[in-house]
Scaffold this active site. Sequence first.
Site, PDB file in Angstrom:
ATOM      1  N   ASN A 126       1.141  -1.215  -0.119  1.00  0.00           N
ATOM      2  CA  ASN A 126       0.097   0.151   0.159  1.00  0.00           C
ATOM      3  C   ASN A 126       1.005   0.716   0.398  1.00  0.00           C
ATOM      4  OD1 ASN A 126      -2.638   1.575   0.225  1.00  0.00           O
ATOM      5  ND2 ASN A 126      -3.544   0.726   1.636  1.00  0.00           N
ATOM      6  N   HIS A 144      23.345   3.258  13.219  1.00  0.00           N
ATOM      7  CA  HIS A 144      24.582   4.270  13.190  1.00  0.00           C
ATOM      8  C   HIS A 144      24.471   3.575  14.522  1.00  0.00           C
ATOM      9  CE1 HIS A 144      23.458   6.605   9.982  1.00  0.00           C
ATOM     10  NE2 HIS A 144      22.254   6.966  10.585  1.00  0.00           N
ATOM     11  N   ALA A 175      -0.995  -3.531  13.054  1.00  0.00           N
ATOM     12  CA  ALA A 175      -0.826  -2.842  13.149  1.00  0.00           C
ATOM     13  C   ALA A 175       0.211  -1.454  13.813  1.00  0.00           C
ATOM     14  CB  ALA A 175      -1.952  -1.437  12.528  1.00  0.00           C
ATOM     15  N   THR A 215      11.969  -5.467  16.123  1.00  0.00           N
ATOM     16  CA  THR A 215      13.470  -4.874  16.890  1.00  0.00           C
ATOM     17  C   THR A 215      13.823  -6.438  17.010  1.00  0.00           C
ATOM     18  OG1 THR A 215      12.337  -5.419  19.118  1.00  0.00           O
ATOM     19  CG2 THR A 215      12.565  -3.249  17.992  1.00  0.00           C
ATOM     20  N   LYS A 216      12.775  -8.095  16.685  1.00  0.00           N
ATOM     21  CA  LYS A 216      13.808  -9.341  16.783  1.00  0.00           C
ATOM     22  C   LYS A 216      13.084  -9.699  15.677  1.00  0.00           C
ATOM     23  CE  LYS A 216      11.967 -10.555  20.988  1.00  0.00           C
ATOM     24  NZ  LYS A 216      11.860 -11.289  22.146  1.00  0.00           N
ATOM     25  N   ARG A 219       0.721 -15.481  20.131  1.00  0.00           N
ATOM     26  CA  ARG A 219      -0.175 -16.684  19.290  1.00  0.00           C
ATOM     27  C   ARG A 219       0.375 -17.338  17.890  1.00  0.00           C
ATOM     28  NH1 ARG A 219      -4.812 -17.291  16.471  1.00  0.00           N
ATOM     29  NH2 ARG A 219      -5.672 -15.802  15.756  1.00  0.00           N
TER      30      ARG A 219
END
Length: 191
Positions: free
Chosen positions: A84, A114, A159, A164-165, A182
Site C-alpha cells: 500500500n 548508526h 499495525a 526489533t527481533k 499467539r
Amino acid sequence: MKQFKDLMNGHIYLCPDNDQRFAQGRGERKDIIFEYNHTKPSELKFDPLRPIFESCGENVYIEPPFYANCGGMFTSIGNNVYANFGLTLVDDGPITIGNNVLFGPHVMITTTGHPVDPDIRKATYQFSEPVVIEDNVWVGGDVVILPGVTIGENSIIGAHSTVTKDIPANCIALGNPCRVVREINEKDKEY
C-alpha cells in the site's frame, strides 16, 4: 570496494556516497522512483520500477508514493507482492521479500542504523544488516521493521508495531516492541 564488503557483512562503514559509481546508480534509481511517484493514477504501471530492484517477481504492485534510500538496488521481491502507499525502504543493505506478501500503508523497512558511540557516529559511520520477510506474510499499517530482522512465513505483524527481533513462522505478533501474541491455528480458517 571495502565499504561494500563491510556493508554486506554487518560491519560499520562510511556511507559509500563518495563512490561515483554508487552515487550515479543510486541517483538514476531515485529518478525512476520520482517519476513513478508523480505518474497519474490512470497511467500507473509497475514496470518502470522493475529494473531498480536486484530481482523482482511477477504480479508485484507498489502504490505510490514509494521511497527507497538506495533506490532498491539491494532489494529482492518475490511474486504476488502488494504494498500500500508509503512503503519506505532504507535499503543500504539487503532486503528480501518473499512471495504473497502484503504491506499495509506507511511501512518502513530499514537495514541500516548508526553506532551508539557519539564519536564514531559523528564521523558518519553506519551499519547494515539484512532484513528477510518470508512467504505469505502480512505486515499491517505503520509498521517499522529494524535491521537484522527475519519475519517467518505465514506470520502477521499487527499495525503500529516496531519489529526489533526475529518473528517465527505461523504466528501473530504486535506491539512496540513487537512480540508474538499467539500462533495461527485452525480457528483462523473461520475468518
